[in-house]
Design an enzyme around this catalytic site. Structure first.
Site, PDB file in Angstrom:
ATOM      1  N   HIS A  32      56.909  83.058  42.059  1.00 14.29           N
ATOM      2  CA  HIS A  32      56.219  81.807  42.363  1.00 14.29           C
ATOM      3  C   HIS A  32      55.561  81.272  41.104  1.00 14.29           C
ATOM      4  CE1 HIS A  32      54.400  78.746  44.716  1.00 14.29           C
ATOM      5  NE2 HIS A  32      53.186  79.268  44.792  1.00 14.29           N
ATOM      6  N   SER A  67      51.539  75.235  42.535  1.00 18.31           N
ATOM      7  CA  SER A  67      51.780  75.312  43.966  1.00 18.31           C
ATOM      8  C   SER A  67      51.170  74.070  44.657  1.00 18.31           C
ATOM      9  CB  SER A  67      51.229  76.631  44.511  1.00 18.31           C
ATOM     10  OG  SER A  67      51.713  76.887  45.803  1.00 18.31           O
ATOM     11  N   ASP A  93      61.930  80.638  43.238  1.00 16.97           N
ATOM     12  CA  ASP A  93      60.589  80.528  43.826  1.00 16.97           C
ATOM     13  C   ASP A  93      60.672  80.599  45.347  1.00 16.97           C
ATOM     14  OD1 ASP A  93      58.024  79.603  44.740  1.00 16.97           O
ATOM     15  OD2 ASP A  93      57.714  78.692  42.782  1.00 16.97           O
TER      16      ASP A  93
END
Length: 519
Positions: free
Chosen positions: A487, A239, A457
């Site tokens: 994610h 991320s 995602d």
């Protein structure tokens, strides 16, 4: 107010944050949290840097590894884990000046043929690597055989001079502020809350507030590499950790070893672009969820939007005695979209809300906001805001945001309003100027970097992976796509993804750019 843009994989929430260690602290009391007024950093945030000017007292420091300690929020991890404090300059423009302490955690390689250290950043910005690393170790057990697993709390986070901008009582009170204001009074309250939060951060952080940027942390990483005794940086970023990894590669291309960037933040997008990207990403994930329940995505989205509108007018009662506001309800919807396995939880929470009970959505929102049953909130959102507002130069005005709202609402009737208003509210009247419109991640001469994108995602839409590959430069970025949900891709159920990543990290095998894993 919670923000969804550039968040970590928070589907784990507080339950997985089971480890802790002693906090790092300023070595001389001059460089950490205090009451001094923050000033913009004079360091060049985009220039290629070396650590030649860093004093030997830092590069040759010996880490005092010892048993990790329990914290107020978590028990100590097993004896397989060790903790230490790394000294780094408060201001990288003055490497021989005041220092601060960064909390580190590691577990040594379990097998033979040790490759080196593998650093992890789990995202945020603001996520605690010290807390999360032990919980993630089972996911990377194959890597643990040949790497020391290492993570840390970046500057301004948790045990590394962690910044708390307001009290638990004030945080709970702020949850009544409407993050999608409909009247002049609500708009005034929304932006005043942002001003108050920034002032609280400035008071708590002092000098540190101008020195918690992604660039600062990337420089910390290279000092960490040296002190750990590694010739090359081996790194796993998730991320926001992908943006950090890209910035590191730009600053230190010759030091790049094997870098994995999973759940990729689009480095070509400014703060408004990120919000638009994530509006698309969450709506796409919501559509996939609705299809899985045999609902028409358009009709299902309009039904949820109507529910949120009713909650905005009249918050729902919950079993806790607290009210479920529209903002909390939206936060509760967001959390289960991070993982396909959580979709049934979303169904139950939405059904309960339709029947007038907001308890389940509130529990999900509390998990996202890191609030425990005693009403104590973690500091992830505080650190996230301080770091991202120091990074982001773009500051849309309320008037500019209002002009953008139709575009956001067209993309998503559920998430558009919130993420649109967030572009102006997040860093409104922030005490410290932002450093860049978009991060510089070009890394000519770096070794190949594996960039992993996931088509489903919600938080970091998969288009960002190709953008990262393009910006890293020809011969550097290598894209791997997974046609999945949630994610992040590694450890999410795809043998194809896991084996490709493992082969790269363990053997140095670089896949063909554009490889697609269908399962």
């Amino acid at each position: 107010m919670a923000r969804f843009v550039r968040w970590t994989a928070l589907m784990a929430a507080a339950a997985l944050l089971t480890a802790g260690c002693s906090g790092g602290s300023s070595d001389d009391g001059k460089g950490g949290a205090g009451t001094d007024t923050a000033k913009p950093s004079t360091a060049d945030s985009t220039s290629t840097a070396t650590t030649a000017a860093v004093p030997a007292a830092l590069t040759a420091q010996k880490l005092g590894w010892g048993r990790c300690k329990a914290t107020a929020d978590s028990a100590a991890p097993s004896s397989d884990w060790q903790c230490a404090t790394l000294k780094v300059p408060l201001d990288w423009a003055k490497p021989d000046g005041s220092t601060i302490g960064l909390a580190l955690i590691r577990s040594k390689a379990t097998g033979g043929d040790r490759i080196g250290s593998l650093l992890f950043n789990f995202g945020g910005p603001g996520g605690s690597g010290v807390d999360y690393m032990p919980a993630y170790a089972t996911t990377v057990s194959a890597l643990h055989e040949h790497y020391d697993l290492v993570s840390w709390d970046p500057r301004g986070v948790a045990a590394s001079e962690g910044i708390r901008c307001r009290s638990d009582k004030a945080i709970q009170a702020s949850e009544d502020v409407d993050a999608t204001p409909d009247t002049p009074a609500e708009e005034k309250a929304y932006f005043q809350d942002a001003v108050d939060f920034g002032k609280g951060c400035e008071k708590a952080a002092g000098k540190l507030m101008a020195h918690v940027s992604t660039t600062d942390t990337a420089r910390d990483m290279d000092l960490m590499r040296q002190v750990l005794g590694d010739t090359k940086m081996h790194y796993f970023g998730i991320s926001y950790g992908t943006e950090l990894g890209g910035v590191y590669a730009h600053l230190f291309p010759k030091n790049v070893g094997r870098l994995i960037l999973d759940a990729v933040v689009d480095p070509s997008a400014d703060s408004v672009g990120h919000a638009l990207n994530q509006t698309r990403g969450f709506q796409r994930a919501l559509d996939d969820y609705l299809k899985s329940t045999d609902q028409d995505p358009d009709q299902g989205s309009q039904k949820i939007a109507a529910l949120l509108k009713r909650i905005d007018a009249k918050p729902l009662a919950t079993s806790t005695g607290r009210k479920l506001t529209q903002t909390l309800a939206l936060t509760g919807i967001v959390l289960p979209l991070y993982s396909k396995e959580s979709w049934p939880t979303l169904t139950s929470a939405l059904n309960s809300a339709e029947e007038g009970d907001g308890s389940e959505l509130l529990a999900l929102a509390d998990g996202y906001n890191d609030r425990d049953s005693a009403g104590h909130y973690g500091t992830t959102t505080h650190s996230q805001r301080v770091i991202s507002c120091l990074d982001d130069k773009q500051r849309p005005t309320p008037a500019q945001t209002q002009k953008l709202l139709p575009e956001f609402e067209k993309i998503s009737p559920v998430f558009g309003d919130f993420l649109g208003w967030d572009t102006a509210g997040w860093c409104h009247d922030w005490p410290v100027a932002g450093q860049y419109e978009t991060p510089e991640v070009s890394a000519p001469g770096a070794a190949p970097i594996l960039v992993v994108g996931n088509t489903g995602d919600p938080a970091t839409p998969y288009e960002g992976a190709r953008k990262m590959v393009d910006e890293l430069g020809k011969g550097v970025g290598v894209e791997l796509t997974w046609k999945g949900e949630g994610h992040g891709a590694y450890g999410s159920g795809s043998d194809c993804v896991d084996s490709t990543v493992d082969a790269y990290l363990l053997k140095g095998t670089v896949p063909k750019d554009g490889k697609v894993c269908a399962s």
